[in-house]
Design an enzyme around this catalytic site. Sequence first.
Site, PDB file in Angstrom:
ATOM      1  N   HIS A   1     -33.812  -6.737 -18.919  1.00  0.00           N
ATOM      2  CA  HIS A   1     -33.537  -8.076 -19.460  1.00  0.00           C
ATOM      3  C   HIS A   1     -32.331  -8.015 -20.396  1.00  0.00           C
ATOM      4  CE1 HIS A   1     -35.375 -12.137 -20.750  1.00  0.00           C
ATOM      5  NE2 HIS A   1     -34.099 -12.106 -21.074  1.00  0.00           N
TER       6      HIS A   1
ATOM      7  N   LEU B   1     -25.296 -10.443 -20.193  1.00  0.00           N
ATOM      8  CA  LEU B   1     -23.871 -10.127 -20.261  1.00  0.00           C
ATOM      9  C   LEU B   1     -23.226 -11.505 -20.221  1.00  0.00           C
ATOM     10  CD1 LEU B   1     -23.954  -7.209 -17.657  1.00  0.00           C
ATOM     11  CD2 LEU B   1     -24.112  -7.064 -20.149  1.00  0.00           C
TER      12      LEU B   1
ATOM     13  N   ASP C   1     -33.998 -17.837 -17.009  1.00  0.00           N
ATOM     14  CA  ASP C   1     -34.135 -17.389 -18.403  1.00  0.00           C
ATOM     15  C   ASP C   1     -33.124 -18.077 -19.328  1.00  0.00           C
ATOM     16  OD1 ASP C   1     -35.348 -15.535 -20.385  1.00  0.00           O
ATOM     17  OD2 ASP C   1     -33.256 -14.923 -20.556  1.00  0.00           O
TER      18      ASP C   1
ATOM     19  N   ASP D   1     -33.768  -7.920 -24.134  1.00  0.00           N
ATOM     20  CA  ASP D   1     -33.273  -9.308 -24.228  1.00  0.00           C
ATOM     21  C   ASP D   1     -31.984  -9.346 -25.043  1.00  0.00           C
ATOM     22  OD1 ASP D   1     -32.955 -11.992 -23.901  1.00  0.00           O
ATOM     23  OD2 ASP D   1     -34.715 -12.596 -25.054  1.00  0.00           O
TER      24      ASP D   1
ATOM     25  N   GLY E   1     -30.725 -15.801 -30.220  1.00  0.00           N
ATOM     26  CA  GLY E   1     -30.425 -14.533 -29.556  1.00  0.00           C
ATOM     27  C   GLY E   1     -29.933 -13.459 -30.497  1.00  0.00           C
TER      28      GLY E   1
HETATM   29  O1  DOR Z   1     -32.891 -15.803 -27.861  1.00  0.00           O
HETATM   30  C1  DOR Z   1     -32.557 -15.944 -26.694  1.00  0.00           C
HETATM   31  N1  DOR Z   1     -31.274 -15.836 -26.311  1.00  0.00           N
HETATM   32  N2  DOR Z   1     -33.494 -16.245 -25.797  1.00  0.00           N
HETATM   33  C2  DOR Z   1     -33.185 -16.564 -24.532  1.00  0.00           C
HETATM   34  O2  DOR Z   1     -34.073 -16.816 -23.758  1.00  0.00           O
HETATM   35  C3  DOR Z   1     -31.770 -16.633 -24.111  1.00  0.00           C
HETATM   36  C4  DOR Z   1     -30.924 -15.773 -24.947  1.00  0.00           C
HETATM   37  C5  DOR Z   1     -29.451 -16.062 -24.768  1.00  0.00           C
HETATM   38  O3  DOR Z   1     -28.993 -16.121 -23.609  1.00  0.00           O
HETATM   39  O4  DOR Z   1     -28.746 -16.150 -25.765  1.00  0.00           O
END
Ligand code: DOR
Length: 428
Positions: free
Chosen positions: A64, A67, A155, A308, A327
């Site tokens: 997960h 990029l 996602d 992630d 994120g």
């Molecule tokens: O915190 C997150 N950032 N959760 C996500 O599901 C997407 C990700 C992102 O792409 O920045």
Amino acid sequence: MKNDMVLAGGKIVDPATGYFGPATVFISDGKIEKVEKRKKSKIAGGNVIKLDGKIICPGFIDMHVHLREPGDEDEETIISGSEAAAAGGFTSIACMPNTKPPLDDAGAIEYVNNRALLAPVKVYPVGAVTVGQKGDTLTEMMEMSACGAVAFSDDGSGVQNNDMMRRALEYSKTCGVPVISHCEYSDLTASGVMHEGFISSKLGMKGIPAIAEELMVMREIMLASLTGARVHIAHVSTAGSVDLIRKAKKSKVPVTAEVTPHHFSMTDELINSFDTNLKVNPPLRTKNDVDAVIKGLADGAIDCVASDHAPHSIEDKELEFDYAPFGLIGLETALGLVITKLINEKILTWVEVVDRMSAAPARILDIPGGILNEGEPADITVIDPELEWIVNPNDFKSLSRNTPFAGWQLKGKAVMTIVDGNIVYSLI
Ligand code: DOR
């Protein structure tokens, strides 16, 4: 036969047999030629790398990763993200489709494959479930799968429409790949910025309730049961989700799940600092949730750890908490957190960690890895379990710096990453 490289003096971890002990690994032509499970082996010259005190694992796989190519190449490219992966001890990564534009057709999957030819690690693209990740129309899954998409996911947000998810599972089953579900009903989370609970009330911030995740986890389990298709629950964050998944597995529903290092090592209490690097989706939850995801990892309710990794620019993260994007980056801290929080705290053994970070993701995505057998690609991670280090984002290979772990003291680090017999990262 000529040995290209010999890894001598270390201990190997082999999740297939449960062996954790001394061994010599012979690598030839990019493949594992032989593994001798004893303290000393006869080595006839060649390139011998001495790894006394180090641990030799099947290469780690992060299933997960975001990029930002195409679209936000200032935040991460396929190459920079792959370099960050190699530095973090990962030999393979799967990249999510929420790029700009999203990876939602065969051409986009081929684009990633072509760019990844120059990457130091193996990059497996995940295709979108719906066109533009808008939730309206299913993508051409068969075509993307034929081009190498290893899974499908929207996602970044959940697939809101139940019928859409049911059809997505039916098609993905035909393709033989899982759907990776970001479980979030957006009508329940609208404008929330952190976990809904005591801390959000105290800070006066709009909350994201646990039920928004759990309700969709329940739907995915029921749809997987109905269709027989494989569903993988991304970034599980609540105790309720862990319970649902554990029960579903007992009933043989084809569900798998991952947890991130940030969800097992931090709680929402840290948001008292208003550090926007702590703003993530799903949000950091409570101590009870952290305990539950850790228990789930230990007892197998949760299959694997995934970072992630979600890069964002400094300007974006400098916005107020309400406006900053969700994120944080994780490729270069994931392994250190796993060793520090799970191995050193005696929650998981080395064999279990190699299962959760290599064998399990390989199984879920049906890609090579997770095993140190003769003839397998020589994808290997070498770890120094005693190396103490302080997280310094300036050292990162990632183009982004949005980590909440800066200054954390960790013990254990990847010191060499080998992909197809080539050393792609080394501190030795
Ligand atoms: O915190 C997150 N950032 N959760 C996500 O599901 C997407 C990700 C992102 O792409 O920045």
